[in-house]
Scaffold this motif. Structure first.
Motif, PDB file in Angstrom:
ATOM      1  N   ILE A  87       0.855  -1.171  -0.066  1.00 17.70           N
ATOM      2  CA  ILE A  87       0.001  -0.124  -0.090  1.00 17.70           C
ATOM      3  C   ILE A  87       0.825   1.366   0.259  1.00 17.70           C
ATOM      4  O   ILE A  87       1.900   1.319   0.727  1.00 17.70           O
ATOM      5  N   GLN A  88       0.535   2.096  -0.795  1.00 19.06           N
ATOM      6  CA  GLN A  88       1.594   3.566  -1.009  1.00 19.06           C
ATOM      7  C   GLN A  88       1.559   4.158   0.552  1.00 19.06           C
ATOM      8  O   GLN A  88       0.530   4.068   1.359  1.00 19.06           O
ATOM      9  N   SER A  89       2.639   4.601   0.669  1.00 21.38           N
ATOM     10  CA  SER A  89       2.864   5.372   1.864  1.00 21.38           C
ATOM     11  C   SER A  89       3.165   6.893   1.849  1.00 21.38           C
ATOM     12  O   SER A  89       4.340   7.315   1.448  1.00 21.38           O
ATOM     13  N   PHE A  90       1.807   7.454   1.723  1.00 20.29           N
ATOM     14  CA  PHE A  90       1.949   8.817   1.453  1.00 20.29           C
ATOM     15  C   PHE A  90       2.598   9.544   2.411  1.00 20.29           C
ATOM     16  O   PHE A  90       2.630   9.585   3.757  1.00 20.29           O
ATOM     17  N   GLY A  91       3.353  10.687   1.943  1.00 15.05           N
ATOM     18  CA  GLY A  91       4.235  11.530   3.060  1.00 15.05           C
ATOM     19  C   GLY A  91       5.561  10.950   3.545  1.00 15.05           C
ATOM     20  O   GLY A  91       6.421  11.371   4.156  1.00 15.05           O
ATOM     21  N   LEU A  92       5.774   9.759   2.738  1.00 14.23           N
ATOM     22  CA  LEU A  92       7.127   8.940   3.193  1.00 14.23           C
ATOM     23  C   LEU A  92       7.960   8.491   1.925  1.00 14.23           C
ATOM     24  O   LEU A  92       7.057   8.725   0.696  1.00 14.23           O
ATOM     25  N   GLU A  93       9.202   8.378   2.141  1.00 15.95           N
ATOM     26  CA  GLU A  93      10.023   7.590   0.992  1.00 15.95           C
ATOM     27  C   GLU A  93      10.239   6.165   1.480  1.00 15.95           C
ATOM     28  O   GLU A  93      11.168   6.019   2.191  1.00 15.95           O
ATOM     29  N   PRO A  94       9.440   5.206   1.274  1.00 18.10           N
ATOM     30  CA  PRO A  94       9.504   3.806   1.644  1.00 18.10           C
ATOM     31  C   PRO A  94      10.829   3.356   1.365  1.00 18.10           C
ATOM     32  O   PRO A  94      11.675   2.381   2.175  1.00 18.10           O
ATOM     33  N   ALA A 336      -9.813  -7.969   4.169  1.00 20.72           N
ATOM     34  CA  ALA A 336      -9.264  -8.710   2.995  1.00 20.72           C
ATOM     35  C   ALA A 336      -7.697  -8.525   3.527  1.00 20.72           C
ATOM     36  O   ALA A 336      -7.108  -7.759   4.207  1.00 20.72           O
ATOM     37  N   GLY A 337      -6.960  -9.644   3.504  1.00 21.06           N
ATOM     38  CA  GLY A 337      -5.716  -9.809   3.874  1.00 21.06           C
ATOM     39  C   GLY A 337      -4.593  -9.500   2.773  1.00 21.06           C
ATOM     40  O   GLY A 337      -3.454  -9.627   2.918  1.00 21.06           O
ATOM     41  N   ALA A 338      -5.062  -9.117   1.583  1.00 24.82           N
ATOM     42  CA  ALA A 338      -3.960  -8.733   0.463  1.00 24.82           C
ATOM     43  C   ALA A 338      -4.684  -8.013  -0.550  1.00 24.82           C
ATOM     44  O   ALA A 338      -6.012  -8.188  -0.714  1.00 24.82           O
ATOM     45  N   VAL A 339      -4.018  -7.448  -1.340  1.00 26.40           N
ATOM     46  CA  VAL A 339      -4.526  -6.849  -2.615  1.00 26.40           C
ATOM     47  C   VAL A 339      -3.688  -7.180  -3.611  1.00 26.40           C
ATOM     48  O   VAL A 339      -2.657  -7.914  -3.809  1.00 26.40           O
ATOM     49  N   SER A 340      -4.338  -7.123  -4.865  1.00 26.73           N
ATOM     50  CA  SER A 340      -3.901  -7.377  -6.213  1.00 26.73           C
ATOM     51  C   SER A 340      -4.079  -6.137  -7.099  1.00 26.73           C
ATOM     52  O   SER A 340      -5.032  -5.746  -7.126  1.00 26.73           O
ATOM     53  N   ARG A 341      -2.936  -5.595  -7.846  1.00 22.70           N
ATOM     54  CA  ARG A 341      -3.001  -4.460  -8.639  1.00 22.70           C
ATOM     55  C   ARG A 341      -3.482  -4.993 -10.058  1.00 22.70           C
ATOM     56  O   ARG A 341      -2.839  -5.964 -10.718  1.00 22.70           O
ATOM     57  N   PRO A 342      -4.541  -4.468 -10.612  1.00 18.84           N
ATOM     58  CA  PRO A 342      -4.801  -4.618 -12.042  1.00 18.84           C
ATOM     59  C   PRO A 342      -3.780  -4.309 -12.966  1.00 18.84           C
ATOM     60  O   PRO A 342      -3.071  -3.136 -12.787  1.00 18.84           O
ATOM     61  N   GLU A 476      -1.841  -6.551   7.583  1.00 20.08           N
ATOM     62  CA  GLU A 476      -2.016  -6.725   5.998  1.00 20.08           C
ATOM     63  C   GLU A 476      -3.391  -6.292   5.708  1.00 20.08           C
ATOM     64  O   GLU A 476      -4.395  -6.229   6.480  1.00 20.08           O
ATOM     65  N   PRO A 477      -3.652  -5.683   4.545  1.00 17.03           N
ATOM     66  CA  PRO A 477      -2.430  -5.299   3.561  1.00 17.03           C
ATOM     67  C   PRO A 477      -1.367  -4.369   4.260  1.00 17.03           C
ATOM     68  O   PRO A 477      -2.023  -3.262   4.804  1.00 17.03           O
TER      69      PRO A 477
END
Length: 551
Positions: A87-94, A336-342, A476-477
Motif C-alpha cells: 500500500i502506498q505510504s504517502f508523505g514517506l519515502e519507503p 481482506a488480507g492482501a490486494v492485487s494490482r490490475p 495486512e494489507p
C-alpha cells in the motif's frame, strides 16, 4: 513479474539514502531500525485497525528487541521472495526506510560475527560451563518475566547461589591434573568471553544510538548498502536486491488505490467529509439541445483549474503546491488480507494511464469494478500530515453528480519520535544521607549482553532464530505509513489545516464544472444554486465518520 519492465542500468555507486528521506515521518520510521527496547512497544503504536502482532518466543533468551524485529519484518515483507503488493505510504519515502533497515541489519551482522567468534572460542571449547551460565540466566529471565515480582527476586537469588557454588567448586575440586584445570577454566572462560562481548555490544549500541538520534535530529548518517551493488555480472543476489528496491519505489508511484469499507481508502486515511452536487441535466434558455460531452471533459477542466490552487490574489502565503493525480480506486473486502494490482496500460510502473484511464472515468459509474477519482493531495508538517481531496464525476440517466470527499492521514505514532535515554541510577551519600547522587550506567545491561551473545550464532539462519525467539508479524494489507499513523484530530493545528483545505478545493471544482456545463449548453441555474449552498455549508466543516453508514 511487473518489476522486470524497468530498465535497470548498471550502478557504480553504493546506494546512500538522502540523509533521512527529507521528511520527519520518514526519519521517524527509519529510526525504528536502530532502536533497542522491547518489541511489544510496537503493538502500542498500531493504528485503530492495522494491528501487528508478535509471535511468542519459545526461549525468551532468543527473542528480538524492537529494532531487530522491525528491520527483519520490513525487509522480509518489502524485499523478500513472493512478496505481496504494498500500500502506498504517502508523505514517506519507503525505499529510504528499507535502506535504513538493511543498514541496521548489516551493522548487527558485523557485531554478531564477532560475538560468534567469542562463542566458539569461549563457548564451544568450554560448552558445559557456558550451558550452566546460560541456564542460570534463562531461569532468571523466565522468573523475572512472571507477574509476581517475588519470582524475579527468586531468579536473582538463584543466579547468585549458582555463582557461589561456582566459587566453591573452583576452590575445592575432586579432580586434579588436566580435568581439574579444565573444570576451573569451564567456569572462568565464559566470564572472560562475557567481558569481551560486553565491549563489542557497547560499541555497536552506541553506533546504533547515534544513527537513531541523528535521524530524529533531521540529519544523521546515510544508509550505505554495498550488498545492493553488483560487483560482477553474475552476482544475482545483489542484482535482485537492487531490483527489489526499485520495485518498492515503483509501487509508491502507483495511481491504483484500494477501498476497504469502513477502513476507507488504504493509505489515505478514512473519509471524514463528503459534499455532493447532483442535479438534472437540462438545456439552457436558448432551447438548443445539450452538446455532447463526457465525464472526462469535466474532470480535465477541474484538473487544469486545481493546478492553480497555490495562486492567490494577495501576498499572504496560501496553499503549497499540491500533487494532482488521477486515481483508480479498486474495492476490496474490509477483512481482506492482501490486494492485487490490475494490469494497466503501464503495468511495469504499476500505473493506469491513457485510454484505459479515460474509459474508467467515462463508463464505470455504476456496479462493480474500479472507479476514477481526481485527487489533490497536500503533504504538510514535513510529511506528518497528508490531506487528500478526491473528486468523482458520474452521470446516471439525466443526473450529473460531482462528489468531493476529504481524507486525512495523521502523524506517525509518538513512539517513533522518542530519542534514546541513558540508563541512570541514584545513590545516597554516605555521610549526607539526605542527599543523592546519580551515576550513568552502561548502555547495554549484562542480561542484554547475554541475549545478544546467545543469539549471535543463530543469526546466520534466521528461520531457526525466529522459531525459537519469535518475530514481528506485520498487518495486512501492509503499508509503512498507515500501519502506525495516529489521528490528525488530536492535534489542533493539523485538524485546522485539514478542515481549511476543503473550502478552496470545493469551490475550484464547482467553478470549473459549471464553466464546462455552460459551454455545452446546459442550464446551470440549479447547479449554481446547489454550489452556493455547499459553499456556505462548508465554511463550518466538522470531521465525521463518512465511511460508516448507520442503518
Amino acid at each position: 513479474m511487473a518489476g522486470d519492465a524497468f530498465d535497470f542500468s548498471p550502478g557504480a555507486q553504493i546506494p546512500v539514502s538522502g540523509g533521512a528521506g527529507q521528511t520527519a515521518a520518514t526519519q521517524a520510521l527509519a529510526s525504528a531500525a536502530y532502536r533497542d527496547g522491547p518489541v511489544d512497544q510496537l503493538l502500542k503504536a498500531n493504528s485503530d485497525w492495522a494491528a501487528s502482532a508478535v509471535t511468542p518466543a519459545r526461549i525468551s533468551l532468543f527473542e528480538p528487541n524492537l529494532g531487530e524485529a522491525f528491520s527483519r519484518a520490513v525487509q522480509q515483507r518489502m524485499l523478500g521472495g513472493g512478496r505481496k503488493p504494498l500500500i502506498q505510504s504517502f508523505g514517506l519515502e519507503p525505499q529510504v526506510i528499507v535502506e535504513h533497515c538493511l543498514a541496521a541489519s548489516r551493522i548487527r551482522k558485523q557485531r554478531d560475527s564477532r560475538l560468534s567468534i567469542i562463542m566458539i572460542v569461549f563457548g564451544l571449547l568450554f560448552l558445559p560451563g557456558v550451558l550452566l551460565w546460560l541456564g542460570g540466566f534463562q531461569l532468571r529471565r523466565t522468573l523475572a518475566g512472571a507477574q509476581n515480582k517475588r519470582a524475579g527476586a527468586l531468579g536473582t537469588a538463584l543466579l547468585a547461589a549458582l555463582a557461589v557454588l561456582g566459587v566453591i567448586f573452583l576452590v575445592k575440586l575432586p579432580f586434579n591434573g588436566f580435568w581439574g584445570i579444565y573444570l576451573r577454566a569451564m567456569i572462568v572462560a565464559p566470564l572472560i568471553g562475557g567481558a569481551l562481548a560486553k565491549t563489542i555490544c557497547e560499541r555497536t549500541a552506541k553506533d546504533l544510538r547515534e544513527r537513531w538520534t541523528g535521524l530524529l535530529a533531521g540529519g544523521g548518517i546515510g544508509a550505505k548498502i554495498p550488498e545492493a551493488v553488483p560487483q560482477t555480472p553474475g552476482e544475482k543476489a545483489a542484482e535482485q536486491l537492487r531490483r527489489s528496491l526499485e520495485q518498492v519505489s515503483a509501487e509508491q508511484q502507483s495511481n491504483v488505490a484500494f477501498y476497504a469499507g469502513p477502513k476507507g481508502i488504504l493509505g489515505m486515511g478514512t473519509r471524514w467529509g463528503s459534499w455532493q452536487l447532483a442535479e438534472e441535466l437540462t438545456p439552457g434558455e436558448s432551447g438548443r439541445e445539450i452538446q455532447p460531452f463526457r465525464s472526462w471533459d469535466i474532470v480535465r477542466a477541474v484538473h487544469d483549474q486545481l493546478k492553480l490552487l497555490e495562486r492567490t490574489p494577495i501576498n499572504s502565503g496560501g496553499l503549497p503546491a499540491p500533487r494532482i493525480e488521477h486515481w483508480i480506486i479498486s474495492p476490496i473486502g474490509e477483512g481482506a488480507g492482501a490486494v492485487s494490482r490490475p494490469a494497466g496500460s503501464d503495468g511495469g510502473t504499476y500505473q493506469i494511464r491513457g485510454p484505459r484511464l479515460q474509459e474508467i472515468c467515462d463508463k464505470q459509474h455504476f456496479g462493480s469494478g474500479e472507479r476514477h477519482y481526481l485527487g489533490v493531495q497536500f503533504v504538510l508538517w514535513d510529511g506528518q500530515l497528508v490531506i487528500t481531496m478526491l473528486v468523482n464525476v458520474t452521470v446516471l440517466h439525466k443526473t450529473l453528480r460531482i462528489e468531493v470527499t476529504g481524507h486525512a492521514l495523521g502523524p506517525t505514532h509518538a513512539l517513533f519520535n522518542g530519542k534514546p535515554s541513558n540508563r541512570t541510577k541514584k545513590f545516597k551519600k554516605g555521610i549526607k544521607f539526605w542527599e543523592t547522587w546519580e551515576r550513568t550506567l552502561p548502555v547495554v545491561e549484562p542480561r542484554e549482553v547475554v541475549r545478544l551473545t546467545a543469539r549471535a550464532p543463530l543469526t546466520w539462519y534466521p528461520p531457526l532464530l525466529e522459531y525459537w525467539g519469535g518475530k514481528l508479524v506485520l498487518p495486512e494489507p501492509f503499508g509503512l505509513r498507515h500501519a502506525w499513523a495516529d489521528k490528525p484530530w488530536r492535534h489542533r493545528f493539523m485538524a485546522d489545516d485539514a478542515l481549511r483545505a476543503a473550502t478552496p478545493v470545493l469551490r475550484v471544482v464547482h467553478e470549473a464544472a459549471l464553466r464546462v456545463l455552460a459551454e455545452h449548453g446546459v442550464d446551470t441555474g440549479r447547479f449554481g444554486n446547489r454550489a452556493n449552498f455547499l459553499s456556505g455549508a462548508i465554511q463550518d466543516p466538522a470531521p465525521r465518520q463518512a465511511d460508516v453508514y448507520n442503518a
